[in-house]
Design an enzyme around this catalytic site. Structure first.
Site, PDB file in Angstrom:
ATOM      1  N   CYS A  66      41.392  37.114  49.180  1.00 18.35           N
ATOM      2  CA  CYS A  66      41.238  38.513  48.784  1.00 18.35           C
ATOM      3  C   CYS A  66      39.783  38.931  48.680  1.00 18.35           C
ATOM      4  O   CYS A  66      39.472  40.122  48.808  1.00 18.35           O
ATOM      5  CB  CYS A  66      41.966  38.786  47.466  1.00 18.35           C
ATOM      6  SG  CYS A  66      41.381  37.789  46.077  1.00 18.35           S
ATOM      7  N   GLU A 106      45.145  43.069  40.192  1.00 19.02           N
ATOM      8  CA  GLU A 106      44.138  42.412  41.019  1.00 19.02           C
ATOM      9  C   GLU A 106      44.592  42.564  42.465  1.00 19.02           C
ATOM     10  O   GLU A 106      45.523  41.900  42.909  1.00 19.02           O
ATOM     11  CB  GLU A 106      43.996  40.933  40.633  1.00 19.02           C
ATOM     12  CG  GLU A 106      43.518  40.712  39.210  1.00 19.02           C
ATOM     13  CD  GLU A 106      42.114  41.236  38.969  1.00 19.02           C
ATOM     14  OE1 GLU A 106      41.368  41.428  39.948  1.00 19.02           O
ATOM     15  OE2 GLU A 106      41.766  41.468  37.801  1.00 19.02           O
TER      16      GLU A 106
END
Length: 454
Positions: free
Chosen positions: A246, A212
Site C-alpha cells: 500500500c 487505512e
C-alpha cells in the site's frame, strides 16, 4: 460463521469486557507474552503460508512482517505502564480546589478487518495495539490469503478464548454481517470502496473508525539526487511482494535531465537484486492479475513486460505511460513502474497536491529547498526523504493516511491512543466550596469572575 453466530460472538465479547478483566495491565502483558510465544511456535507455518499465498520469500516475510510484529510486542512490554497510567494535567485556578487527570479507557469490543497483501503484519499490528489498550477483538482477515488466514485462525483459537479474541473467516457476506454489529470501534485496512461501506456502518452505530487505505503514492527524483542510490531504494520498495504494497512507490517523476540515468540504474538494480519473472511475487488472484496486466497497454514499455498467466506473475516492468490512461488514474498494486519526466519542481508539486492525497510520498534529493518544500507543503500520510517504505517501521512515528488514503493512524503510542478513549476527570474537594459561582449574583462576584475569566 453465519449472522446469528456473529451476533452471539459479539455479545459474548461484550459480556467478557464487562467483567473488567482486560483493564488489568497484568492481564494485558500476559496476553501479549502469550501471543509472542504462539507466534514463535507457529513461525514456520506462517512463513510457509505467506509463501503459498503470495510467493513471498521467508526472509522478506520476516523482515517486513513477523519482525515488525515482534518489535510491536516488545514496544508495549517496555512502555505499557507509562502509556496506560492516568495523565495528570494542570487545573486552572478558578476551579480551586480540584485536580484534573485523563484516564485512558479501552473502547470495548473492537473489529479489525485486515487485507491480503501483508496478511500477518496488517492483522497482528493493530491486534497488538488493541490488546495493549485493553479491548476485546474480532479479527476478520481477507478470504484471498486463504492459507495464511487458516494458520492465523488456528493460532488464535488455540491460545485465546473467543470471548477475548476471535477470528471470523469468509467474504463479503461475513463483512456485511460484522459491519452491522454494535462494535465499539472499527479498524479497517483495505480499499477505499470497502472503506466507504465501513464508514457508513460506523456512522449508523455512531462509533469511531480508523481507515487505512492507499492510493497512488509518488516518488520524485530531482536533478540533485544520488541516482544510483535512488534506483536501488526505489526497486526495493516498489517490487517487493510483487508490488502489492500500500505504501509502494506507485510511479516516479524524474527530472528530464536524469531520465536515462535513472532508467539505466533501475534496470541495473533489478538485476542486482534478483528481480525476475521467476522470483517476483505472484498476484493474489486471477482478477487482480488481469487488472495489473491490462496496465501494460497504457504506454511504451521501457523494460520488462512479460507475463505468466498460469503462475499469475508479471515481470518487473518500466513503462512510459500515455496520458489519460488507467495506469495513471488507478492504484497499480503490481510490479509495473511508470517513469515520468518533469521540468519544474514546484510546478510538479503543485500538480501532485491537487490530486487525491497519497498514503506515502518519497523524495530523492540533495536540494535543501526541495526537501523543505515537500516536508512543509505537500499533503500525504507519511513518507521518506531519500528512501521508500521504511517510515512505517519506526514505532515512534504515526502511520496513516488522510482523505482518500485514510483517516486516523496507529503504531506505537499512536496505536494505543487509537484504541483508547481519553476520559477527563476533575475531582473537587468537598471541604471547600467557594460561593462565587452560585446565585444570587453580586457585583463583587462579577468582579472576581472577570478577574479569573478574561
Amino acid at each position: 460463521m453465519d449472522t446469528n453466530q456473529i451476533e452471539q460472538l459479539v455479545k459474548e465479547q461484550k459480556i467478557f469486557f464487562a467483567t473488567h478483566a482486560t483493564y488489568s495491565l497484568m492481564f494485558r502483558k500476559k496476553m501479549l507474552e502469550k501471543l509472542r510465544t504462539a507466534l514463535h511456535e507457529y513461525e514456520p507455518q506462517l512463513l510457509a503460508a505467506v509463501y503459498e499465498d503470495l510467493n513471498k520469500p521467508a526472509s522478506e516475510t520476516y523482515m517486513c512482517e513477523l519482525g515488525l510484529i515482534y518489535q510491536a510486542i516488545r514496544y508495549f512490554e517496555k512502555n505499557l505502564d507509562k502509556l496506560a497510567a492516568p495523565e495528570k494535567v494542570r487545573t486552572p485556578l478558578f476551579l480551586f480546589k480540584s485536580k484534573s487527570e485523563i484516564m485512558h479507557d479501552p473502547y470495548g469490543s473492537v473489529l479489525i478487518v485486515s487485507p491480503w497483501n501483508y496478511p500477518l503484519l496488517l492483522t497482528f499490528q493493530p491486534l497488538i495495539e488493541a490488546m495493549a489498550a485493553g479491548n476485546t477483538i474480532v479479527l476478520k482477515p481477507s478470504d484471498y490469503s486463504v492459507h495464511t488466514t487458516a494458520v492465523i485462525k488456528e493460532l488464535v483459537e488455540k491460545n485465546f478464548p473467543a470471548s477475548y479474541i476471535a477470528l471470523v473467516e469468509g467474504g463479503r457476506e461475513q463483512n456485511q454481517a460484522l459491519f452491522a454489529q454494535p462494535f465499539d470501534y472499527i479498524f479497517y485496512t483495505g480499499s477505499p470502496a470497502v472503506g466507504r461501506i465501513c464508514m457508513e456502518a460506523a456512522a449508523k452505530n455512531l462509533v469511531p473508525a480508523t481507515l487505512e487505505l492507499g492510493g497512488k503514492s509518488p516518488a520524485i527524483v530531482d536533478e540533485s539526487a544520488n541516482i544510483a542510490m535512488a534506483a536501488r531504494r526505489i526497486v526495493f520498495g516498489k517490487f517487493m511482494n510483487g508490488g502489492q504494497t500500500c505504501v509502494a512507490c506507485d510511479h516516479v517523476y524524474v527530472h528530464e535531465s536524469k531520465v536515462q540515468d535513472l532508467v539505466r540504474q533501475i534496470i541495473h538494480q533489478l538485476n542486482m537484486q534478483g528481480f525476475t519473472i521467476e522470483t517476483i511475487g505472484k498476484m493474489i488472484n486471477q482478477k487482480h492479475y488481469d487488472q495489473v496486466a491490462s496496465y501494460l497497454n497504457d504506454g511504451k514499455i521501457l523494460w520488462g513486460g512479460k507475463c505468466d498467466p498460469v503462475k499469475r506473475k508479471i515481470e518487473p516492468t518500466l513503462i512510459q505511460p500515455d496520458e489519460n490512461t488507467a495506469i495513471m488514474e488507478e492504484e497499480i498494486f503490481g510490479p509495473i513502474l511508470p517513469v515520468i519526466p518533469y521540468e519544474n519542481f514546484e510546478d510538479l508539486c503543485r500538480k501532485i497536491a491537487q490530486k487525491p492525497h497519497p498514503l506515502a510520498f518519497y523524495l530523492f534529493s540533495r536540494n535543501a529547498e526541495h526537501i523543505e518544500y515537500v516536508k512543509k507543503y505537500m499533503p500525504f500520510g507519511g513518507g521518506c526523504i531519500n528512501n521508500t517504505l521504511l517510515h512505517l517501521s519506526n514505532e515512534n512515528v504515526p502511520f496513516g493516511g488522510l482523505q482518500n488514503s485514510g483517516m486516523g493512524h496507529y503504531h506505537g503510542k499512536y496505536g494505543f491512543e487509537t484504541f483508547t478513549h481519553d476520559k477527563s476527570v476533575v475531582s473537587f474537594s468537598d471541604r471547600i466550596d467557594l460561593p462565587v459561582m452560585y446565585r444570587p449574583y453580586k457585583k463583587w462576584k462579577d468582579t472576581i469572575i472577570h478577574l479569573f475569566l478574561k
